[in-house]
Write an enzyme that holds these catalytic residues in place. Structure first.
Site, PDB file in Angstrom:
ATOM      1  N   HIS A  22       0.024   4.046  -2.383  1.00 39.69           N
ATOM      2  CA  HIS A  22       1.112   4.747  -1.678  1.00 39.69           C
ATOM      3  C   HIS A  22       2.365   3.883  -1.645  1.00 39.69           C
ATOM      4  O   HIS A  22       3.464   4.338  -1.942  1.00 39.69           O
ATOM      5  CB  HIS A  22       0.732   5.011  -0.211  1.00 39.69           C
ATOM      6  CG  HIS A  22      -0.306   6.081  -0.011  1.00 39.69           C
ATOM      7  ND1 HIS A  22      -0.199   7.325  -0.551  1.00 39.69           N
ATOM      8  CD2 HIS A  22      -1.457   6.071   0.697  1.00 39.69           C
ATOM      9  CE1 HIS A  22      -1.248   8.057  -0.183  1.00 39.69           C
ATOM     10  NE2 HIS A  22      -2.037   7.308   0.580  1.00 39.69           N
TER      11      HIS A  22
ATOM     12  N   HIS B  43      -5.994   1.741  -1.964  1.00 39.13           N
ATOM     13  CA  HIS B  43      -5.508   3.097  -1.682  1.00 39.13           C
ATOM     14  C   HIS B  43      -4.110   3.042  -1.046  1.00 39.13           C
ATOM     15  O   HIS B  43      -3.182   3.714  -1.486  1.00 39.13           O
ATOM     16  CB  HIS B  43      -6.513   3.789  -0.742  1.00 39.13           C
ATOM     17  CG  HIS B  43      -6.074   5.130  -0.222  1.00 39.13           C
ATOM     18  ND1 HIS B  43      -6.736   6.289  -0.506  1.00 39.13           N
ATOM     19  CD2 HIS B  43      -5.039   5.482   0.579  1.00 39.13           C
ATOM     20  CE1 HIS B  43      -6.132   7.307   0.098  1.00 39.13           C
ATOM     21  NE2 HIS B  43      -5.098   6.837   0.766  1.00 39.13           N
ATOM     22  N   GLU B  44      -3.974   2.192  -0.023  1.00 36.47           N
ATOM     23  CA  GLU B  44      -2.686   2.081   0.671  1.00 36.47           C
ATOM     24  C   GLU B  44      -1.614   1.468  -0.223  1.00 36.47           C
ATOM     25  O   GLU B  44      -0.455   1.872  -0.183  1.00 36.47           O
ATOM     26  CB  GLU B  44      -2.835   1.256   1.950  1.00 36.47           C
ATOM     27  CG  GLU B  44      -3.678   1.915   3.024  1.00 36.47           C
ATOM     28  CD  GLU B  44      -3.170   3.295   3.414  1.00 36.47           C
ATOM     29  OE1 GLU B  44      -1.948   3.488   3.475  1.00 36.47           O
ATOM     30  OE2 GLU B  44      -4.012   4.186   3.626  1.00 36.47           O
TER      31      GLU B  44
END
Ligand SMILES: [Zn+2]
Length: 376
Positions: free
Chosen positions: A71, A67-68
């Site tokens: 980004h 998820h990170e």
């Protein structure tokens, strides 16, 4: 916001770190998975349940990391350098060097996180459904659990409170609508605090009805959100304030200088023990030639202090982070956060005229606040 953290990997040039608080949550997650699996699948041995719990925990944190990374990679693709990814108590945080340049950037960078978690949920769900026969019930059940967790992660991150992804989406929309980044941040951060307090209230309600675990959990996440929203707004305000301040206004100028042929013992007795500085410039023939730091002295064993000269331990000027007196302080702060040395030298005409450390900046801010209050 972060305490001690350890560097664990480097992916696509981005440093991945683990915050010390994360170890607590890693143990908790593994333990609760163990309880869950041994309750649900009675056929599992203790070792089997522990193994499955560890595998589940690893995949859970891998999901947070992916998820990170989503980004971070989208940020980089848009030309915004990413400092690092830190896994901490409630998941991950990606620190980008610059705040997004426009609402469009902000929107895309924020939305890709929950989208990735939703995709992972679909992927794990598919493994659970299609692999049920081949994998056996406990293993496919674990994938089914991971599907739910990722769905939850996507949903929680979409809560419209800054600094969660949903809060960033809200900010990008207000930013686009009003054209004001400051106002957008203020509104998104206030919403974040509001939602945080709602969660705290929900937690208290749970506690009153006797749901201890749920209550503590809600209150904890709510409190975390309130703090995070508040501190990210304060950091933004600080950056704005420091844009109008120059390095010369903050730097410590009363520099005490050391001769290079002094022994370390004399440097310790006469300088480090007497003055509250972590480093002293070394001066020869009226020019600064290096810096003697406390860390440098510590690297030399005590019994060699009497025979070692400052010259042999000092860090040459060329290895220092250097700014000019008129450098904007928001840029200096970035250098302070980036660098390993923890200090920035202010150099004018090739000569060191000042030193700035984080504590110099903190003290300056305290003075500023004192006078600001007086003015109001
Ligand atoms: Zn996110």
């Amino acid at each position: 916001m972060f305490g001690t953290s350890w560097r664990v990997a480097r992916i696509a040039g981005i440093e991945v770190r683990i915050d010390s608080s994360w170890t607590v949550i890693a143990l908790l997650v593994t333990y609760s998975l163990y309880l869950r699996f041994s309750f649900l699948y009675g056929s599992l041995s203790t070792a089997g349940a522990v193994g499955l719990a560890i595998l589940g925990a690893v995949l859970f944190f891998a999901s947070v990391l992916v998820h990170e990374l989503a980004h971070a990679l989208v940020s980089q693709a848009r030309g915004i350098r990413v400092q690092d990814i830190t896994l901490f108590l409630f998941g991950g945080a990606t620190r980008a060097r610059v705040e997004s340049r426009g609402p469009g950037d902000e929107f895309v960078i924020a939305v890709v996180g929950p989208l990735t978690s939703a995709l992972l949920a679909v992927l794990f769900g598919a493994i659970d459904l299609l692999g049920r026969g081949a994998l056996g019930r406990p293993l496919s059940g674990m994938f089914g659990y991971l599907a739910w967790v990722n769905l939850l992660l996507a949903a929680f991150n979409l809560v419209p409170g800054f600094p969660l992804d949903g809060g960033r989406l809200l900010r990008s929309a207000i930013w686009k609508g009003t054209g004001s980044f400051g106002r957008a941040t203020r509104i998104a951060s206030t919403t974040g605090q509001g939602i945080g307090w709602l969660l705290v209230a929900g937690g208290v309600a749970f506690l009153l009805t006797g749901n201890l675990a749920g209550g503590i959990w809600f209150a904890f996440i709510g409190w975390f959100l309130v703090q995070a929203a508040r501190s990210s707004y304060q950091e933004l305000q600080l950056r704005h304030l420091l844009r109008d301040v120059e390095a010369r206004d903050v730097m410590a100028r009363d520099l005490l200088r050391l001769p290079p042929d002094l022994t370390l013992q004399d440097a310790v007795d006469g300088w480090f023990m007497r003055y509250d500085h972590g480093a002293f410039p070394v001066e020869e023939h009226g020019r600064t030639i290096g810096l003697l730091t406390l860390r440098g002295v510590r690297r030399v064993p005590n019994h060699r202090w009497a025979t070692t000269q400052v010259r042999d331990v000092m860090v040459p000027l060329g290895d220092q982070v250097v700014v000019s007196p008129d450098t904007r302080m928001d840029l200096v702060m970035e250098k302070l956060e980036d660098g390993q040395a923890g200090r920035v030298l202010v150099v004018d005409d090739g000569e060191v005229v000042g030193i700035i450390t984080s504590s110099d900046l903190t003290r300056w801010l305290q003075r500023w606040r004192t006078f600001e209050r007086r003015a109001v």
